[in-house]
Design an enzyme around this catalytic site. Structure first.
Site, PDB file in Angstrom:
ATOM      1  N   GLU B  60       0.701  -1.182   0.183  1.00  0.00           N
ATOM      2  CA  GLU B  60       0.106   0.379  -0.207  1.00  0.00           C
ATOM      3  C   GLU B  60       1.359   1.602   0.339  1.00  0.00           C
ATOM      4  O   GLU B  60       0.343   2.182  -0.752  1.00  0.00           O
ATOM      5  CB  GLU B  60      -1.422  -0.114   1.079  1.00  0.00           C
ATOM      6  CG  GLU B  60      -1.821  -1.003   0.814  1.00  0.00           C
ATOM      7  CD  GLU B  60      -1.378  -2.343   1.470  1.00  0.00           C
ATOM      8  OE1 GLU B  60      -0.631  -2.550   2.120  1.00  0.00           O
ATOM      9  OE2 GLU B  60      -2.574  -3.589   1.132  1.00  0.00           O
ATOM     10  N   HIS B 129     -11.801  -4.474   8.504  1.00  0.00           N
ATOM     11  CA  HIS B 129     -12.194  -4.715   7.178  1.00  0.00           C
ATOM     12  C   HIS B 129     -13.726  -3.099   7.175  1.00  0.00           C
ATOM     13  O   HIS B 129     -14.285  -3.296   5.890  1.00  0.00           O
ATOM     14  CB  HIS B 129     -11.640  -5.689   6.407  1.00  0.00           C
ATOM     15  CG  HIS B 129     -11.341  -5.817   6.130  1.00  0.00           C
ATOM     16  ND1 HIS B 129     -10.313  -6.919   6.959  1.00  0.00           N
ATOM     17  CD2 HIS B 129     -10.964  -6.512   5.048  1.00  0.00           C
ATOM     18  CE1 HIS B 129      -9.285  -7.636   6.620  1.00  0.00           C
ATOM     19  NE2 HIS B 129      -9.847  -7.547   5.022  1.00  0.00           N
TER      20      HIS B 129
END
Lengths: 338, 328
Positions: B60, B129
């Protein structure tokens, strides 16, 4: 200790002579001397309270600064790091502008918004210093992607320190660039210490360059205090990148003569160790000057003249920066959004 | 009228942006043959090839940095964080590099990137999440933050975000991907920084973002049956916030309720309330402004716990009634 891996094989002068010419070699030495004179002056200015913030000096790393950048050409790009005065001077040859930025004045590159760690001259390809260790590494991937997409004849070089090689960003960036075979050259200035931490306390591998194997790219450990060694290695890496052969990791072994920043009392190393790195067989400027004298390119008189020029240019830069206006606070919000 | 899902609307925006401008590229995990974790980039690798649809390893910080570097080189990258939560791993590149660079370098460079963050709870995916991180970015000068609540806005705002010369954080909601709505075929732009009034009402100003906008409209329908007329406002862009329509609304209604999924403390609702209270609307307030937001807890997995952590339709109706009946 990493230092024992220093390559002692002398690089032939004639290869650099072919690439840069005698004037290019002389200019390179002049640039190294300018960096030295500049940094010594900035050190004094800081002690005298004439600059503020922090200061990370390039003294001792001039061969890496100049040698790597001399391997680039117009149109290429590079990123610097927090210890970036040397890169800025080597690339722009504009001590007035670098000094103005350090002093927070107008007339530099960044008009008081950047300072010592955040100089950039974007149009020329100098994409900026960075206050975050390894901060430039992921961005160099994006620059490489842009160069590839537009099929430009250009490369992106990114400087970082030994400390940065232990950041996760290093791993992500090198892996991504290798997968896409991007034209990026990673130049690790291993100056022996990440702030107070010696490299042998931070790595359990033989060299930082050996990590290149993990990314399937070439890795070289070179003598970062030898201009010719740096130039040749980076020059070959640039050639590979231009040919589409992907990235290279270059580890230039060098030594930070001054403390990490101005607040560093340097309790982690001895004065003898520092002095050893200032001797003629290790000091990058004395070594390169001696090479050029032995190669018949310069004589002692030329060296003295170069040194005098460097000193006077730095004096002019200080005078110029001190006379420059401070930024206008009414411009505070000018650059937040495009 | 032509209808598309929010997912299809985003996909169409990407296609139209990439067709029109070769500088638009996509960078992210599994955005190639997989089509993105939520199917938004489906078909784009085949259409534009691997030079423009860059399917990356799980990196990321590497993705965020590649977007910043590409943007400062003149491209218009659209990054995909797969789940909004993962931007925490790319925060440094977005905030310390992308958002700060233009000011640090005195305007020498612009960073026209879009970072897509599929966020929000409601899927039972658990605490790592399910987050809503928009206000982390609202706090950063140099960024713009966009949060579309409908298929129409998803397309129009994404096209405008890609056009924008600044880094834009584009907050999508996972539960909206299948939501259908009217989406014109042309490449229309919905300008950033324009608040929209979705329903007029005289009794209460209800400001909602993202998934909460649909619930706010449902709540307004229910309340209308009780004779309570709610004005529903979706800011759509959280930074820069177009606040005059909100302030003018509160001047008319005298009451304010702000609803969002992210937790209340330090959330966007505080910003809206502060701006209203500090404005000329202060003198018109008939009740203390209220915030209704996610509970101060990491979003749990179990359906009942998750629901308890998030604002529900009945919560909006309850708080609206309290405000209108002066029970606050």
């Amino acid at each position: 200790m990493f230092m024992q891996n220093v390559s002692v094989e002398m690089q032939p002068l004639h290869l650099a002579l072919e690439a840069l010419g005698p004037d290019g070699l002389k200019d390179s030495l002049a640039s190294m001397m300018l960096i030295r004179a500049f940094e010594e002056q900035v050190d004094q200015l800081y002690l005298a309270g004439r600059t503020r913030g922090t200061l990370h000096l390039s003294i001792g790393q001039e061969a890496t600064n100049v040698g790597a950048l001399r391997a680039l050409k117009s149109g290429d790009r590079f990123f610097s790091h927090h210890r970036g005065h040397g890169h800025a001077l080597a690339w722009t040859d504009s001590p007035q502008r670098v000094m103005a930025d350090i002093m927070g004045k107008t007339g530099g590159f960044c008009d008081g918004f950047g300072g010592t760690m955040h100089m950039a001259d974007v149009k020329s390809g100098f994409l900026g210093g960075n206050g975050i260790v390894a901060g430039s590494l992921p961005m160099s991937t994006g620059v490489g992607l842009a160069i590839r997409l537009r099929a430009e004849d250009a490369v992106c070089l990114v400087f970082f320190g030994d400390g940065a090689a232990n950041e996760g960003a290093f791993h992500e960036a090198l892996n991504m660039a290798s997968l896409s075979q991007l034209p990026v050259i990673y130049v690790c200035e291993n100056n022996s210490y990440a702030m107070s931490t010696p490299v042998n306390s931070a790595f359990n591998v033989e060299s930082i360059a050996s990590r290149a194997a993990a990314y399937g790219i070439p890795g070289f450990t070179i003598d970062g205090n030898d201009f010719l060694d740096v130039f040749h290695c980076v020059h070959s890496a640039v050639r590979r990148a231009r040919n589409g052969d992907g990235p290279t990791l270059v580890e230039a072994l060098t030594y930070r003569i001054k403390g990490h920043s101005r607040s560093d009392r340097q309790a982690y190393r001895s004065r003898d160790e520092v002095r050893r790195w200032q001797e003629p067989d290790r000091d990058p400027i004395l070594r390169f000057a001696s090479t050029l004298i032995h190669g018949g390119i310069l004589d002692e008189g030329d060296i003295a003249a170069l040194k005098a020029t460097a000193n006077s240019r730095v004096d002019d830069a200080v005078a110029c920066a001190e006379a420059a206006p401070k930024p206008d606070p009414s411009r505070l919000m000018d650059h937040v959004y495009a | 009228m032509r209808e598309l899902s929010y997912r299809e609307a985003l996909n169409e925006a990407l296609v139209q942006a990439m067709d029109a401008n070769p500088d638009v590229i996509l960078i992210g995990e599994d955005i190639g043959s997989y089509g993105g974790a939520f199917g938004v980039t489906r078909g784009l690798l085949d259409r534009y090839g691997p030079m423009r649809v860059i399917d990356t390893p799980i990196s990321e910080a590497g993705i965020a940095g590649a977007c910043v570097g590409a943007a400062m080189s003149g491209l218009r990258p659209v990054g995909d964080m797969q789940f909004s939560d993962f931007i925490t791993l790319g925060m440094e590149q977005v905030v310390l590099q992308g958002a700060r660079m233009r000011t640090m370098f005195a305007g020498q460079v612009s960073v026209p990137l879009v970072m897509r963050l599929p966020g929000g709870a409601g899927t039972g995916a658990g605490a790592q999440h399910s987050g809503s991180y928009e206000n982390w970015f609202v706090h950063v000068p140099g960024l713009k933050v966009v949060m579309p609540a409908s298929a129409y806005d998803a397309k129009g705002l994404l096209l405008a975000a890609i056009d924008d010369d600044n880094p834009v954080i584009f907050c999508e909601h996972k539960l909206l991907y299948n939501a259908r709505g009217h989406v014109p075929e042309d490449a229309y732009r919905e300008p950033l920084g324009v608040t929209r009034i979705l329903r007029k009402g005289r009794d209460l100003t209800l400001v909602a973002t993202s998934l909460m906008v649909g619930l706010a409209l449902e709540a307004a329908d229910q309340l209308a049956e009780e004779g309570i007329e709610v004005e529903v406002i979706d800011p759509r862009t959280l930074r820069p916030l177009d606040d005059p329509p909100i302030i003018e609304s509160v001047i008319r209604t005298g009451r304010l309720l702000v609803v969002h999924e992210a937790v209340e403390t330090g959330g966007f609702g505080g910003e809206v309330v502060a701006r209203v209270v500090a404005s000329e609307a202060f003198d018109y307030l008939d009740a203390p402004p209220l915030r209704l937001a996610g509970k101060e807890v990491p979003v749990p997995q179990s359906e009942v716990l998750e629901a308890a952590a998030l604002p529900q339709l009945q919560d909006i109706v309850r708080d609206a009634r309290k405000l209108v009946r002066n029970q606050v």
